[in-house]
Design a protein around this motif. Structure first.
Motif, PDB file in Angstrom:
ATOM      1  N   HIS A  99      57.606  -6.187 119.506  1.00 49.64           N
ATOM      2  CA  HIS A  99      58.122  -6.043 118.151  1.00 49.64           C
ATOM      3  C   HIS A  99      57.449  -6.978 117.159  1.00 49.64           C
ATOM      4  N   GLN A 100      56.387  -7.653 117.593  1.00 51.41           N
ATOM      5  CA  GLN A 100      55.665  -8.529 116.679  1.00 51.41           C
ATOM      6  C   GLN A 100      54.538  -7.777 115.982  1.00 51.41           C
ATOM      7  N   GLU A 101      54.001  -8.382 114.927  1.00 52.61           N
ATOM      8  CA  GLU A 101      53.115  -7.681 114.000  1.00 52.61           C
ATOM      9  C   GLU A 101      51.872  -7.101 114.665  1.00 52.61           C
ATOM     10  N   LEU A 102      51.232  -7.834 115.553  1.00 50.23           N
ATOM     11  CA  LEU A 102      49.979  -7.376 116.149  1.00 50.23           C
ATOM     12  C   LEU A 102      50.180  -6.081 116.925  1.00 50.23           C
ATOM     13  N   HIS A 103      51.240  -6.023 117.714  1.00 50.27           N
ATOM     14  CA  HIS A 103      51.512  -4.816 118.483  1.00 50.27           C
ATOM     15  C   HIS A 103      51.952  -3.677 117.581  1.00 50.27           C
TER      16      HIS A 103
ATOM     17  N   ALA B 251      48.916  -2.034 115.940  1.00 48.83           N
ATOM     18  CA  ALA B 251      48.178  -1.191 116.885  1.00 48.83           C
ATOM     19  C   ALA B 251      48.922   0.121 117.125  1.00 48.83           C
ATOM     20  N   TRP B 252      50.239   0.037 117.255  1.00 53.68           N
ATOM     21  CA  TRP B 252      51.067   1.225 117.467  1.00 53.68           C
ATOM     22  C   TRP B 252      50.987   2.158 116.264  1.00 53.68           C
ATOM     23  N   ASP B 253      51.079   1.605 115.073  1.00 49.32           N
ATOM     24  CA  ASP B 253      51.017   2.423 113.862  1.00 49.32           C
ATOM     25  C   ASP B 253      49.638   3.064 113.702  1.00 49.32           C
ATOM     26  N   TRP B 254      48.569   2.315 114.056  1.00 50.74           N
ATOM     27  CA  TRP B 254      47.214   2.871 113.954  1.00 50.74           C
ATOM     28  C   TRP B 254      47.066   4.061 114.894  1.00 50.74           C
ATOM     29  N   TYR B 255      47.537   3.913 116.124  1.00 51.80           N
ATOM     30  CA  TYR B 255      47.402   4.984 117.117  1.00 51.80           C
ATOM     31  C   TYR B 255      48.140   6.242 116.662  1.00 51.80           C
TER      32      TYR B 255
ATOM     33  N   HIS C   6      42.433  13.018 122.421  1.00 52.64           N
ATOM     34  CA  HIS C   6      41.745  12.649 123.663  1.00 52.64           C
ATOM     35  C   HIS C   6      42.032  11.200 124.079  1.00 52.64           C
ATOM     36  N   ILE C   7      42.782  10.452 123.287  1.00 54.46           N
ATOM     37  CA  ILE C   7      43.120   9.075 123.639  1.00 54.46           C
ATOM     38  C   ILE C   7      44.582   9.026 124.081  1.00 54.46           C
ATOM     39  N   GLY C   8      44.780   8.623 125.306  1.00 49.01           N
ATOM     40  CA  GLY C   8      46.131   8.492 125.830  1.00 49.01           C
ATOM     41  C   GLY C   8      46.463   7.032 126.087  1.00 49.01           C
ATOM     42  N   ILE C   9      47.713   6.664 125.900  1.00 46.65           N
ATOM     43  CA  ILE C   9      48.146   5.299 126.192  1.00 46.65           C
ATOM     44  C   ILE C   9      49.370   5.360 127.103  1.00 46.65           C
ATOM     45  N   PHE C  10      49.583   4.322 127.878  1.00 47.86           N
ATOM     46  CA  PHE C  10      50.733   4.310 128.780  1.00 47.86           C
ATOM     47  C   PHE C  10      51.125   2.872 129.099  1.00 47.86           C
TER      48      PHE C  10
END
Length: 282
Positions: free
Chosen positions: A192-196, A199-203, A210-214
């Protein structure tokens, strides 16, 4: 109660690092196993042949093969050399991973502390693999989060970190990072911190199909995990380090590996803190 488990590595002023000193073996020799890099090497071979007389066409391949053969022979003949990337970080003998107490001692109770295993990964399901659209930006965000976790490992209860690369079909590839934490609350707080969040908002803002995350989270209570390593470079939980204070109150980082050549750690069930039938010991 007798003396505690015997550490395999001495405490240090910073967490131990196990990166190879010889980058040739870690990078150049992978030309023979990494399909995309072989294609790049073939391109430069063709370019070399196009710019120089045909008599010189064998030079790049000859240099590469000669270098491979010579370094392989050197590494084979000098297994104990500090520059040998295949043996320089091996911890000899049988070892298992235990979490030290704040004082840096290990006690005599196997698996006395619980932990959390957290897998975080990204897949590039594309013929260009890590060269596909958005892959570079995704890697940068992954590495930025990873670097932040490493800087704050004590604050966030990070014990160990391991990088894994995988490939299912040709150039489609995956990167997985396995983290070992003291508790799940630290993972939740970091998420819940800014860096993560950025990254979540960018994705989710770019929608690359074609880009998957898990990610995977496994909460492991005390006396519910065990490890064994025999003549291994530290890996998994055995790669971990915990900040402690010695008897003089000085900060030190203690590696998690202890000798498994003691009756209390001799078998899988003993390392789980259980009896021969698998029942928890009282």
């Amino acid at each position: 109660m007798g003396p505690g488990f015997k550490a395999k590595l001495a405490p240090a002023s910073a967490p131990h690092k196990f990166n190879p000193k010889d980058r040739y073996a870690a990078i150049v020799k992978t030309l023979f196993t990494l399909y995309p890099i072989v294609l790049v090497a073939a391109f430069f071979q063709l370019l070399f042949c196009a710019l120089l007389p045909s008599d010189f066409s064998v030079v790049p391949s000859a240099i590469l093969l000669l270098g491979y053969a010579v370094t392989t022979l050197i590494h084979h003949l000098t297994p104990s050399s500090p520059m040998n990337p295949y043996t320089q970080h091996i911890v000899p003998g049988r070892a298992t991973a235990q979490l030290p107490a704040p004082s840096g001692s290990f006690g005599t109770d196997p698996g006395a502390q619980g932990l959390v295993v957290f897998n975080l990964g990204v897949q590039w399901n594309h013929p260009l693999g890590i060269l596909s659209p958005g892959a570079k930006e995704m890697i940068q965000r992954f590495m930025a989060m990873n670097a932040d976790l490493m800087r704050r490992r004590e604050e966030l209860g990070l014990i160990s970190i391991n990088h894994w690369k995988g490939r299912d079909v040709e150039t489609a590839s995956a990167l997985n990072i396995t983290y070992y934490f003291r508790d799940v609350a630290s993972i939740h707080r970091f998420a819940h911190q800014e860096l993560h969040r950025k990254a979540w908002d960018w994705y989710h803002g770019h929608h690359f199909p074609h880009i998957g995350i898990f990610h995977e989270t496994f909460i492991v209570p005390a006396r519910s995990y065990e490890t064994i390593y025999d003549n291994c470079v530290p890996v998994g939980l055995g790669r971990g380090a915990v900040r402690c204070e010695d008897v003089k109150g000085e900060e030190q980082w203690v590696n998690t590996l202890v000798s498994a050549d003691t009756p209390a750690l001799k078998t899988q069930m003993f390392r789980l803190g259980r009896g021969a039938q698998g029942n928890p010991k009282e």
